[in-house]
Motif scaffolding. Sequence first.
Motif, PDB file in Angstrom:
ATOM      1  N   ALA A  16       0.825  -1.210   0.000  1.00 34.86           N
ATOM      2  CA  ALA A  16       0.000   0.000   0.000  1.00 34.86           C
ATOM      3  C   ALA A  16       0.859   1.260   0.000  1.00 34.86           C
ATOM      4  O   ALA A  16       0.608   2.194  -0.776  1.00 34.86           O
ATOM      5  CB  ALA A  16      -0.934  -0.010   1.206  1.00 34.86           C
ATOM      6  N   VAL A  17       1.890   1.296   0.850  1.00 37.15           N
ATOM      7  CA  VAL A  17       2.666   2.532   0.982  1.00 37.15           C
ATOM      8  C   VAL A  17       3.773   2.649  -0.063  1.00 37.15           C
ATOM      9  O   VAL A  17       4.135   3.763  -0.464  1.00 37.15           O
ATOM     10  CB  VAL A  17       3.262   2.663   2.404  1.00 37.15           C
ATOM     11  CG1 VAL A  17       2.152   2.739   3.432  1.00 37.15           C
ATOM     12  CG2 VAL A  17       4.215   1.520   2.721  1.00 37.15           C
ATOM     13  N   LYS A  18       4.303   1.511  -0.536  1.00 35.28           N
ATOM     14  CA  LYS A  18       5.418   1.572  -1.480  1.00 35.28           C
ATOM     15  C   LYS A  18       4.964   1.649  -2.932  1.00 35.28           C
ATOM     16  O   LYS A  18       5.669   2.211  -3.778  1.00 35.28           O
ATOM     17  CB  LYS A  18       6.334   0.360  -1.296  1.00 35.28           C
ATOM     18  CG  LYS A  18       7.146   0.393  -0.011  1.00 35.28           C
ATOM     19  CD  LYS A  18       8.121  -0.779   0.039  1.00 35.28           C
ATOM     20  CE  LYS A  18       8.986  -0.720   1.291  1.00 35.28           C
ATOM     21  NZ  LYS A  18       9.955  -1.848   1.341  1.00 35.28           N
ATOM     22  N   GLU A  19       3.794   1.076  -3.240  1.00 33.90           N
ATOM     23  CA  GLU A  19       3.381   1.006  -4.637  1.00 33.90           C
ATOM     24  C   GLU A  19       2.088   1.766  -4.929  1.00 33.90           C
ATOM     25  O   GLU A  19       2.024   2.540  -5.887  1.00 33.90           O
ATOM     26  CB  GLU A  19       3.236  -0.467  -5.053  1.00 33.90           C
ATOM     27  CG  GLU A  19       4.539  -1.244  -4.945  1.00 33.90           C
ATOM     28  CD  GLU A  19       4.413  -2.670  -5.452  1.00 33.90           C
ATOM     29  OE1 GLU A  19       3.550  -2.916  -6.321  1.00 33.90           O
ATOM     30  OE2 GLU A  19       5.170  -3.540  -4.977  1.00 33.90           O
ATOM     31  N   LEU A  20       1.062   1.548  -4.116  1.00 36.12           N
ATOM     32  CA  LEU A  20      -0.230   2.165  -4.430  1.00 36.12           C
ATOM     33  C   LEU A  20      -0.298   3.632  -4.014  1.00 36.12           C
ATOM     34  O   LEU A  20      -0.917   4.448  -4.711  1.00 36.12           O
ATOM     35  CB  LEU A  20      -1.356   1.370  -3.767  1.00 36.12           C
ATOM     36  CG  LEU A  20      -1.448  -0.111  -4.164  1.00 36.12           C
ATOM     37  CD1 LEU A  20      -2.721  -0.730  -3.610  1.00 36.12           C
ATOM     38  CD2 LEU A  20      -1.397  -0.283  -5.674  1.00 36.12           C
ATOM     39  N   LEU A  21       0.316   3.988  -2.901  1.00 40.40           N
ATOM     40  CA  LEU A  21       0.307   5.393  -2.475  1.00 40.40           C
ATOM     41  C   LEU A  21       0.962   6.302  -3.514  1.00 40.40           C
ATOM     42  O   LEU A  21       0.379   7.345  -3.873  1.00 40.40           O
ATOM     43  CB  LEU A  21       0.986   5.530  -1.111  1.00 40.40           C
ATOM     44  CG  LEU A  21       1.140   6.959  -0.572  1.00 40.40           C
ATOM     45  CD1 LEU A  21      -0.212   7.654  -0.462  1.00 40.40           C
ATOM     46  CD2 LEU A  21       1.856   6.948   0.782  1.00 40.40           C
TER      47      LEU A  21
ATOM     48  N   GLN B 248      -0.961  13.580  -0.217  1.00 39.21           N
ATOM     49  CA  GLN B 248       0.408  14.089  -0.238  1.00 39.21           C
ATOM     50  C   GLN B 248       1.025  14.148   1.155  1.00 39.21           C
ATOM     51  O   GLN B 248       2.251  14.217   1.298  1.00 39.21           O
ATOM     52  CB  GLN B 248       0.439  15.486  -0.880  1.00 39.21           C
ATOM     53  CG  GLN B 248      -0.079  15.534  -2.311  1.00 39.21           C
ATOM     54  CD  GLN B 248       0.720  14.654  -3.257  1.00 39.21           C
ATOM     55  OE1 GLN B 248       1.920  14.460  -3.071  1.00 39.21           O
ATOM     56  NE2 GLN B 248       0.057  14.103  -4.277  1.00 39.21           N
ATOM     57  N   GLN B 249       0.188  14.109   2.187  1.00 38.28           N
ATOM     58  CA  GLN B 249       0.696  14.188   3.556  1.00 38.28           C
ATOM     59  C   GLN B 249       0.953  12.807   4.168  1.00 38.28           C
ATOM     60  O   GLN B 249       1.404  12.709   5.311  1.00 38.28           O
ATOM     61  CB  GLN B 249      -0.301  14.960   4.433  1.00 38.28           C
ATOM     62  CG  GLN B 249      -0.502  16.402   3.992  1.00 38.28           C
ATOM     63  CD  GLN B 249      -1.534  17.117   4.851  1.00 38.28           C
ATOM     64  OE1 GLN B 249      -1.885  16.657   5.931  1.00 38.28           O
ATOM     65  NE2 GLN B 249      -2.019  18.261   4.361  1.00 38.28           N
ATOM     66  N   LEU B 250       0.667  11.762   3.414  1.00 37.77           N
ATOM     67  CA  LEU B 250       0.843  10.405   3.928  1.00 37.77           C
ATOM     68  C   LEU B 250       2.161   9.814   3.442  1.00 37.77           C
ATOM     69  O   LEU B 250       2.715  10.233   2.427  1.00 37.77           O
ATOM     70  CB  LEU B 250      -0.318   9.514   3.479  1.00 37.77           C
ATOM     71  CG  LEU B 250      -1.721   9.966   3.892  1.00 37.77           C
ATOM     72  CD1 LEU B 250      -2.763   8.987   3.368  1.00 37.77           C
ATOM     73  CD2 LEU B 250      -1.830  10.094   5.407  1.00 37.77           C
ATOM     74  N   GLY B 251       2.660   8.836   4.165  1.00 42.64           N
ATOM     75  CA  GLY B 251       3.902   8.161   3.791  1.00 42.64           C
ATOM     76  C   GLY B 251       4.084   6.907   4.609  1.00 42.64           C
ATOM     77  O   GLY B 251       3.225   6.545   5.428  1.00 42.64           O
ATOM     78  N   PRO B 252       5.203   6.208   4.433  1.00 39.60           N
ATOM     79  CA  PRO B 252       5.438   4.954   5.164  1.00 39.60           C
ATOM     80  C   PRO B 252       5.342   5.109   6.676  1.00 39.60           C
ATOM     81  O   PRO B 252       4.903   4.186   7.366  1.00 39.60           O
ATOM     82  CB  PRO B 252       6.853   4.553   4.731  1.00 39.60           C
ATOM     83  CG  PRO B 252       7.025   5.190   3.387  1.00 39.60           C
ATOM     84  CD  PRO B 252       6.276   6.493   3.462  1.00 39.60           C
ATOM     85  N   GLY B 253       5.741   6.268   7.200  1.00 38.63           N
ATOM     86  CA  GLY B 253       5.678   6.475   8.643  1.00 38.63           C
ATOM     87  C   GLY B 253       4.325   6.941   9.134  1.00 38.63           C
ATOM     88  O   GLY B 253       4.083   6.978  10.352  1.00 38.63           O
ATOM     89  N   HIS B 254       3.456   7.301   8.225  1.00 39.90           N
ATOM     90  CA  HIS B 254       2.119   7.777   8.617  1.00 39.90           C
ATOM     91  C   HIS B 254       1.124   7.374   7.530  1.00 39.90           C
ATOM     92  O   HIS B 254       0.973   8.052   6.515  1.00 39.90           O
ATOM     93  CB  HIS B 254       2.118   9.302   8.799  1.00 39.90           C
ATOM     94  CG  HIS B 254       0.747   9.855   9.087  1.00 39.90           C
ATOM     95  ND1 HIS B 254       0.007   9.475  10.189  1.00 39.90           N
ATOM     96  CD2 HIS B 254      -0.020  10.758   8.399  1.00 39.90           C
ATOM     97  CE1 HIS B 254      -1.153  10.117  10.176  1.00 39.90           C
ATOM     98  NE2 HIS B 254      -1.195  10.900   9.095  1.00 39.90           N
TER      99      HIS B 254
END
Length: 438
Positions: free
Chosen positions: A269-274, A307-313
Amino acid sequence: MPYRLYFAAIACLLMFRLPGASAQSGLYAATAFPRLNTPPAAISWINEEGSPLLDTLYRYLLQADSLGLPPEDYNVSYVQTLCDGRQQLPDQNDTAFANQELTCIATQYFHDVAYGRPGLSPVDFNGLHYTPEPPLPVSAQLADAVAEGRFGQFMTRMEPGNSLYRALKKSLQHYRDMITDTLRAPLAARIHAIQAAMDQVRWASRYLAGQPVIIVNLPSADLQFYRNDSLLLYTRVIPGKPATPTHTLCSTITSAELYPYWSVPHRIAVKELLPEQRRNPRFLENNQFQVLDARDRIVNPRHIAWQQLGPGHFPYRLRQSTGCDNAMGIIKFSFNSPYDIYLHDTPSKTLFMFERRFYSHGCIRVEEAMALARILLADKPEVAKSLLSNECLKHQAPETIMLNQPVYIMVLYNTAWPDAFGKVHFYQDIYNLQHFNI
C-alpha cells in the motif's frame, strides 16, 4: 560396564573411530550423529559364528552414493576393514565395542535413508510442527528386523517409495553414469541439486505416504497435488519475484474463498499504491480499491490528503473490491503462515506462458485455480457444481467455504525437480539459495 564399552557408547553419540584405530587408541573420524540422543542397544554384527549381518550392512552402505547420501558420513571404510579382517578384534571387549559402533552407523544410515539427514528443515515456517520422525524409532525397527531375520529386506522397507523420490533417484543414477573427467564439474552441480531434492523429499516422506498433500516447488514454479502417491493435479504457478520472494513453508489449507477481497499488505500500500494515488487522484477508484480507517469504515479517497501520507504515517487499510479484475481472481485458498500469503487465482493468465514467471509480491498465483478448487471441495457437491465453469460472475459477494478435510501444503525450494511425467529438470536458482551453478 567395561570402560571400553562405555567409551564406545560415548563415541556413538559423538564420532566414529578411524579405520585401523584400536579401541584404546582414541582415534575417531569426526562424523556427528545428533539424532542419537542415547546410544541404541548394540546388535551382534560380529560374533563367534562369523559376520553375515555385517556383510549385509556393508553392502547396504555401498549403496549410499546411489541414494544421494555421502558415504563418508557413515564411515564405510571402517566397516570395510572389519569385513575384510584388516581391523583386528583381539578380545570380547573389542568385539562389543565394534558392535556398538556398527549399530550407531546402521541406525543413523537407515534414519537418513528414510527421513533425511539430521538437522535438515527445508522450510522457513513449519506451521505443522512437522518432523519426519517415525512412530517407532529406527533403532527399534532395525533391532526387530535383525531379530526376526528380515534385515535382508530392511532397505526396501526404509527407503521412500513415492514417485517424486523414485524419479530423483533414477535421474541421479543417470547423471552419475555420465560422469567423465571432462564433464565432472558441470555434472557435479546437477548431482548436488538432485541430492538436495532427495533429502527434502525424504524429509516430507511421512506426509507423502498417504495423506493428500499439495507441493509447490518454487524454482520450477509448479504445483503438484498428490493423494496416495497419485498425481491429482499438475499446474503452473507464479511465485514471488526475487525482490519479494515467496517463503518456504508447510501448513494446512483450511478454507477457500470465492470472490475474495484483496486486503492489500501495508508494505504494498505505501510503497506502490500510495505513489500511484499521488500521481493520479482517481487511481484507487479506477481500480476498485476501497479505503478503510482504523475502525474498518469505508472512507472516500477524495477526502484524504494523500500528499501528507507516507510509510511512517498511513492510518488506512486498502482493499480491492471483489470482481473479475480483483488481484485474487475468482478464488483464494487460505493457510496459516506469518507471511500473509495465499494460493489464489489471477485475472492475468498470460503470465503463465512465460518459463521464468516470478512476478508476485510473495503470494502464489495458480493457473488452474478452479480445477484445484473442484478437487478440494469435491465433498461439497453444490459448491463443486458451481465451480464447473471458470467464468467470472459479476457482482458476487465473498463466500468463505471451510474444507471438511484440511489439506497439507508444502512450499519447497529445489533447483532439481520432477515434472508431471517424472522427468527431472533443472531450474535457475532464482532466489540465490542453493549456489549449485547448474
